[in-house]
Scaffold this motif. Structure first.
Motif, PDB file in Angstrom:
ATOM      1  N   ALA A  63      30.611  36.878  29.780  1.00 38.82           N
ATOM      2  CA  ALA A  63      31.437  35.756  30.272  1.00 38.82           C
ATOM      3  C   ALA A  63      30.539  34.626  30.754  1.00 38.82           C
ATOM      4  O   ALA A  63      30.583  34.214  31.915  1.00 38.82           O
ATOM      5  CB  ALA A  63      32.352  36.245  31.385  1.00 38.82           C
TER       6      ALA A  63
ATOM      7  N   ARG B 256      39.700  39.386  23.154  1.00 37.56           N
ATOM      8  CA  ARG B 256      38.503  39.424  23.987  1.00 37.56           C
ATOM      9  C   ARG B 256      38.776  40.236  25.244  1.00 37.56           C
ATOM     10  O   ARG B 256      39.941  40.468  25.594  1.00 37.56           O
ATOM     11  CB  ARG B 256      38.028  38.014  24.345  1.00 37.56           C
TER      12      ARG B 256
ATOM     13  N   ARG C 234      38.914  38.939  32.037  1.00 43.47           N
ATOM     14  CA  ARG C 234      37.945  38.546  33.069  1.00 43.47           C
ATOM     15  C   ARG C 234      38.675  38.485  34.405  1.00 43.47           C
ATOM     16  O   ARG C 234      39.843  38.136  34.454  1.00 43.47           O
ATOM     17  CB  ARG C 234      37.370  37.160  32.771  1.00 43.47           C
TER      18      ARG C 234
ATOM     19  N   THR D 109      39.511  32.564  37.558  1.00 39.70           N
ATOM     20  CA  THR D 109      39.854  33.257  36.309  1.00 39.70           C
ATOM     21  C   THR D 109      40.891  34.342  36.567  1.00 39.70           C
ATOM     22  O   THR D 109      41.856  34.495  35.816  1.00 39.70           O
ATOM     23  CB  THR D 109      38.591  33.905  35.702  1.00 39.70           C
TER      24      THR D 109
END
Lengths: 200, 247
Positions: free
Chosen positions: A145, A169, A172, A190
């Motif tokens: 990340a 993906r 996060r 995030t």
């Protein structure tokens, strides 16, 4: 030098390994010399064996004595699921978690403007060829990340756009055991954006 | 020797196991490098991402030493763009271009301010690529290679500007271009002062080609440096968009 040129050279080589500086390398060499039969000789034998037999898997890039590697050759793993990682260390980290039952593709790094690493320096053409040959339903981009890691992920997802494959993906956010007070602003932002409804 | 300043992270190059050489665009000390210990530790990993704003303290025994940085995050800009491929490319390209064109330790507060404004635009605006092209024009001007897009180099006219001379960097009208038009660089409408024309993908590609030509000619080629790969990817994105009509 009190150690002599042979030991000095050994210390110099060991000091180039991660986690070892000149002082710790010197201590390691001293320990090897003191425990010659129990440590030095088996270590030499094992290093020779690894150098002779371990190679990079032509399919995924993992290190193993066999090619394809044990992960690629395992029939219990789902061949339709490919997890893309930057480094073999990331593959090993995923395997430690024991939750992923698909296969891998090791890129060998990430695109980097500062270090001049471009797509052709990574195993991206090999990944595209692997997907183009069929049989893969989902590609999971598990790059770091970071700006470089996510630039690489976007680049790969664009390269895979012509193929009928789902590209996902990793999530996060807040790590397990994490405390908000100790977390950086970016991680909190995030995590907030990726919030999920709580099921009653 | 020590100082404190605000800076924008341009990039990080690994040095040994856990340290790195950090490149910062500082407000008062220009582009400055310094060693950062623990750059890849838990704290450093998120902090030293390109585009992030930091408060930096630099320290060295002598002024011409590499020195070391101790940084504190002021504003995390990279994180918000990680999911947007185009904006992430814009951010990476801006940081890589600044890192490759600015001389070391030469103060350029106007470039620092303009880069902050560009990063704001990248984060907030959909038409940030226009801001990016204007920012590269400003960069050329600040480094002494300004383009003259006000009047025609041949006729002196201010209307009908359509090209730029690849040698002098001066605008040329469509009428004056004549038989040399094939040798001239297209001048996109959004760069013509006062025209304020909305830009399409072709214009953005032309704008990037224009600034890229002069960055290459005036800076990268004389210094034997390649165009940063991040900028090349940005150019490719808009070149693709001109054929697919989507960015």
């Amino acid at each position: 030098m009190a150690e002599g040129p042979a030991l000095e050279e050994l210390i110099r080589l060991l000091a180039r390994l991660p986690g070892l500086g000149p002082r710790s390398a010197r201590r390691a060499v001293l320990q090897l010399m003191k425990r010659r039969d129990h440590l030095l000789e088996p270590l030499i034998a094992r290093l020779r064996e690894v150098a002779d037999t371990v190679k990079s898997c032509a399919t995924c890039g993992n290190f193993d004595t066999a090619d394809p590697c044990a992960v690629c050759a395992d029939p219990r793993r789902d061949p339709g699921l490919v997890c893309v990682v930057e480094d073999v260390a990331d593959l090993w980290a995923m395997e430690r978690a024991q939750v992923f039952r698909g296969r891998y593709h090791v890129l060998g790094g990430a695109l980097s403007a500062l270090d001049g690493i471009g797509p052709d320096d990574l195993a991206i053409p090999g990944l595209v060829a692997r997907i183009a040959s069929g049989g893969v339903a989902e590609v999971i981009l598990a790059t770091n990340a970071t700006v470089d890691g996510q630039t690489t992920a976007h680049y790969i997802s664009e390269r895979l756009r012509p193929y009928r494959v789902a590209v996902t993906r990793l999530a996060r956010g807040v790590p397990v055991g994490g405390e908000l007070d100790y977390m950086d602003d970016g991680t909190i932002a995030t995590a907030l954006r990726a919030r999920k409804p709580v099921e009653a | 020797m020590d100082w404190s300043d605000e800076g924008i992270v341009l990039g990080l190059r690994r040095h040994g196991e856990d340290a790195a050489v950090l490149s910062l665009l500082t407000r008062d000390h220009g582009r400055h490098r310094g060693l950062v210990r623990g750059a890849f530790g838990r704290r450093g990993r998120g902090l030293y991402q390109p585009g992030n704003e930091v408060l930096a303290a630099w320290r060295a025994r002598l002024a011409d030493h590499l020195g070391s940085f101790a940084c504190e995050l002021k504003r995390d800009r990279a994180e918000a763009l990680l999911d947007d491929a185009a904006k992430l490319e814009g951010l990476a390209a801006a940081c890589a271009v600044v890192d490759s064109v600015l001389p070391d330790r030469e103060p350029h507060p106007e470039i620092h301010a303009a880069t902050l404004a560009l990063l704001d635009a990248v984060a907030a605006l959909d038409d940030w690529p226009l801001a990016y092209v204007h920012w590269e024009l400003m960069l050329l001007e600040a480094l002494g290679f300004a383009l003259d897009l006000e009047r025609c180099a041949l006729s002196g006219a201010g209307d009908g500007l359509a090209f730029v001379s690849p040698r002098s960097g001066r605008a040329v009208t469509l009428a004056a271009a004549g038989q040399w038009r094939e040798r001239l660089l297209p001048l996109p409408g959004f760069l013509v002062p006062g025209r304020g024309q909305p830009a399409v993908a072709e214009d953005l590609a032309a704008g990037l080609a224009l600034t890229g030509h002069f960055l290459e000619r005036q800076i990268w080629h004389p210094q034997d440096k390649p165009m940063p790969a991040a900028r090349t990817r940005l150019v490719e994105r808009y070149a693709r968009a001109t054929t697919t009509s989507g960015v």
